[in-house]
Write an enzyme that holds these catalytic residues in place. Structure first.
Site, PDB file in Angstrom:
ATOM      1  N   ASP A 180       0.862  -1.175   0.000  1.00  0.00           N
ATOM      2  CA  ASP A 180       0.000   0.000   0.000  1.00  0.00           C
ATOM      3  C   ASP A 180       0.907   1.235   0.000  1.00  0.00           C
ATOM      4  O   ASP A 180       2.129   1.130   0.120  1.00  0.00           O
ATOM      5  CB  ASP A 180      -0.981  -0.010   1.179  1.00  0.00           C
ATOM      6  CG  ASP A 180      -2.192   0.884   0.894  1.00  0.00           C
ATOM      7  OD1 ASP A 180      -2.146   1.680  -0.064  1.00  0.00           O
ATOM      8  OD2 ASP A 180      -3.187   0.812   1.637  1.00  0.00           O
TER       9      ASP A 180
HETATM   10  C1  BGC Z   1      -4.990   3.313   0.158  1.00  0.00           C
HETATM   11  C2  BGC Z   1      -5.262   2.273  -0.909  1.00  0.00           C
HETATM   12  C3  BGC Z   1      -5.147   2.903  -2.270  1.00  0.00           C
HETATM   13  C4  BGC Z   1      -3.774   3.523  -2.408  1.00  0.00           C
HETATM   14  C5  BGC Z   1      -3.500   4.128  -3.775  1.00  0.00           C
HETATM   15  C6  BGC Z   1      -3.719   4.103  -0.107  1.00  0.00           C
HETATM   16  O1  BGC Z   1      -3.579   5.170   0.755  1.00  0.00           O
HETATM   17  O2  BGC Z   1      -4.914   2.681   1.415  1.00  0.00           O
HETATM   18  O3  BGC Z   1      -6.525   1.712  -0.704  1.00  0.00           O
HETATM   19  O4  BGC Z   1      -5.378   1.938  -3.250  1.00  0.00           O
HETATM   20  O5  BGC Z   1      -3.637   4.541  -1.438  1.00  0.00           O
HETATM   21  O6  BGC Z   1      -4.243   5.250  -3.985  1.00  0.00           O
END
Ligand code: BGC
Length: 704
Positions: free
Chosen positions: A262
């Site tokens: 993530d």
């Molecule tokens: C979130 C994810 C997301 C990623 C990319 C993160 O902060 O937890 O769910 O896919 O950002 O935008």
């Protein structure tokens, strides 16, 4: 393209570059810019960015084409970038937020939403979406419940599979399909106290029994990527957790695709306090098998040294890179690096009327009628006063709808003016009570702001915010007309203070681009509500977590027993349970029966119930089947959803609804994490929601 040959042509630096994801503006502004801003923050050189492998977020076909062109012109190996973004509940045409979508209990709709999202997003050159989000949620304080399918592991599995089918269609090489990245692995929904990014603590048994189910659904349906979660599991951040990524994901779930971190979660292993520097974190990522690092540059800055120092070996990097190359190949990027991107199609397809029509039907099926004291539906002559913060507010798209243009949405007042006898509209400031009193019915459109839920938007108080409880009570005190409450929110709210002040409650969640029209159609009875909650609504935050499939306790609640499981100051049941939702029809369940009261290992049991629509309208009902295993190796939930059917009924029609039950519906994980099923007594329960159920029993025999 022979990927083994290609891999051999890459330098170690180039291989490591494939494992890094960067934002698009590095390229669009890169040509002559100094190392400033994001590049400086990432700490990588201009030469490095032409070695990176993937892009996070892209805004249009033109942008994608520019970035890919600039990259391919300057990169030595000419391996196309792959473009990924969060397409969560639509791209430009926005559908209800996932919590609403799940309430439709309609897999076909979930699949269709994913498919249309893929068609639109792919025209902008997006090849991967970070969806579905399958985190199981039992705490409405957590802002991300809005992105989830709710509290039930069985639904998570079915709905995740449906969405993967929708996004990926008949192959991710096709221009209109995109690859699905299921997230967040794993158990992120258990963030303590509902506070985002907080500690998670659960047993392996609970992980297997409940929290892996959505991932299993997505992986078995062929999801191409898995995203790790921000949280720890057994003290170790998921992103570098070998047990989670290797034993569970690669092993038990037999996952073969690409694993992506993530946002910055590899670097955050340092703030978790388990790695003391970026070098150690990068090495741990490789050992855990993390293929792509999102948003930070630990791999690019450290892995070459790590190979030289012998902390990792180049073959490990090769294996990680091979997964990324395979993904690019599967997505057809070696054949066409601009796969999907089309300035023409983007104009034609995005927010097209055919998509908006679908958004309307999906919104209509995702709206839950929570209460109705003979108020709804109303006829179009009824004099309506529409008041409250959503009376004139087009922002109904909800979190993660970054691309959908909210300003194009109709407001409730736009649509009600056209469809109803609307005599007064007010957004809640300086209410004119005389005008209110002239109405036959008062509709109050209330709720949370779009930004009250979503990532990092947790709340300790889940009552209606911004003094709206006071507002509703003031209207109740000073008027005598019936009040209908239209709710916009991204989480179950604590409605206990106002539930008795209103005559009807319509839970709209964030219904998306066509929300206002969908609500109008429901209120006027042009459409009969048919959605059911997939997450319990508590009576108070003090009850959280409150969910339907809890385990038995040694001292179950008993109204006359002092030392039993209950609260001194509050009913222990939720205000609205899982599976609950009303219709304008009333359905009666009769003759719940079973083809046999004994079931053997390879046999099937046919379970039936006669359901009658006792009204003169057409309506749909979600008939729900639950099971309870009386004695097992480990304690089993008092009820667990094992199947459901959403069925349409003509006026006064009776239908016999059948379910098939086999040993697969009775299996569970034991203390050694093996799937098993035991001989013994089981209860089956059927009904319109998780607390209004009829029951029968049968015996299961393990011998064939
Ligand atoms: C979130 C994810 C997301 C990623 C990319 C993160 O902060 O937890 O769910 O896919 O950002 O935008």
């Amino acid at each position: 393209m022979d990927l083994n040959v290609l891999l051999k042509t890459l330098s170690l630096d180039e291989k490591i570059g494939q494992l890094m994801m960067v934002p698009p503006h590095l390229f669009i502004q890169s040509s002559d810019t100094e190392l400033m801003g994001p590049l400086k923050a990432l700490g990588i050189s201009k030469a490095d960015i032409f070695k990176t492998g993937s892009i996070l977020g892209i805004g249009s076909a033109q942008e994608m084409i520019d970035v890919q062109t600039i990259y391919l012109e300057s990169s030595r190996h000419k391996i196309p970038l792959i473009f990924m973004a969060d397409i969560i509940h639509g791209y430009e045409t926005i559908f209800p937020v996932p919590l609403g979508l799940a309430s439709s209990f309609n897999e076909d709709l979930l699949e269709m939403v994913a498919q249309i999202s893929a068609v639109e997003a792919s025209t902008a050159g997006i090849q991967v979406t970070f969806a579905p989000m399958v985190d199981l949620v039992r705490d409405p304080r957590w802002g991300r419940v809005v992105e989830s399918f709710g509290e039930d592991s069985y639904l998570a599995k079915r709905f995740a599979a449906a969405q993967v089918r929708g996004y990926q269609g008949d192959g991710v090489d096709k221009p209109e399909n995109i690859a699905a990245c299921v997230k967040h692995f794993a158990a992120y929904g258990l963030s303590e106290a509902g506070k985002d990014y907080n500690t998670v603590d659960l047993s392996r048994l609970n992980l297997f029994q409940n929290y892996l189910s959505g991932f299993k659904g997505a992986i078995d349906a062929g999801a191409k990527l898995v995203m790790t979660s921000f949280n720890i599991f057994e003290g170790m951040p998921a992103t570098i957790n070998k047990y989670l990524l290797q034993e569970v994901l690669r092993g038990s779930l037999n996952y073969k695709g690409t694993i992506i971190s993530d946002y910055a979660s590899l670097k955050e292993t340092i703030t978790h306090g388990v790695k003391s520097n970026e070098y150690e974190a990068a090495v741990a990522g490789v050992h855990a098998g993390l293929n792509i690092e999102m948003a930070t540059a630990l791999y690019i800055k450290n892995l070459k040294d790590a190979v030289e120092n012998g902390d990792i070996i180049e073959e490990q990097i090769d294996a990680l890179v091979m997964d990324v190359l395979k993904l690019k190949k599967e997505c057809g990027l070696f054949d066409n690096p601009y796969k999907g991107a089309s300035i023409e199609k983007e104009k034609q397809l995005v927010h097209a009327d055919v998509h908006l029509d679908k958004a309307l039907s999906v919104a209509q099926e995702s709206i839950v009628l929570l209460k109705n004291r003979d108020l709804l539906p109303i006829n179009n002559q009824t004099k309506i006063a529409l008041i409250g913060r959503y009376a004139n507010n087009p922002n109904m798209n909800g979190p993660w709808s970054w691309h959908g243009s909210k300003h194009l949405n109709n407001t409730l007042s736009d649509v009600f003016k056209k469809d109803m006898n609307l005599i007064y509209v007010n957004d809640g400031s300086n209410l004119d009570y005389e005008k209110l009193k002239a109405a036959d019915v008062i509709l109050i459109a209330s709720g949370e702001n779009e930004k009250d839920s979503g990532e990092a938007h947790s709340k300790a108080n889940i009552k209606l915010p911004y003094n709206q409880e006071g507002f509703i009570k003031a209207v109740r005190d000073r008027t005598t007309q019936p009040i209908g409450l239209l709710l916009f929110n991204g989480r179950p709210l604590d409605l206990s203070n106002i539930v008795d002040d209103v005559d009807a409650i319509v839970e709209c969640f964030f219904p998306g681009s066509m929300g206002a029209q969908a609500i109008s159609n429901i209120i006027l009875g042009k459409v009969n509500p048919s959605a059911k909650l997939t997450m319990s609504f508590p009576r108070s935050v003090g009850q959280i977590p409150v969910y339907y499939n809890h385990l038995p306790t040694g001292r179950p609640f008993h109204p006359h027993g002092e030392y039993t499981s209950f609260y001194l100051d509050l009913d222990h049941t939720p205000l609205f349970p899982f599976g609950y939702g009303l219709s304008y029809c009333s359905f009666k369940y009769d003759n719940f029966r079973c083809s046999n009261n004994r079931l053997k290992m390879n046999e099937t049991l046919i379970v039936s119930v006669d359901v009658t629509n006792r009204s003169n309208r057409i309506g749909k009902e979600v008939i729900q089947l639950y099971v309870h295993d009386h004695f097992a190796e480990v304690s089993r939930p008092l009820k667990q959803l094992i199947d459901f059917k959403k069925v349409s009924f003509n006026p006064y029609e009776t239908k016999t609804i059948e379910f098939i039950v086999t040993k697969d519906n009775l299996q569970y994980y034991d203390g050694n994490l093996n799937l098993r099923v035991d001989s013994g007594t089981f209860s089956l329960m059927v009904g319109p929601n998780s607390s209004d159920l009829q029951k029968l029993e049968f015996e299961f025999f393990k011998e064939v």
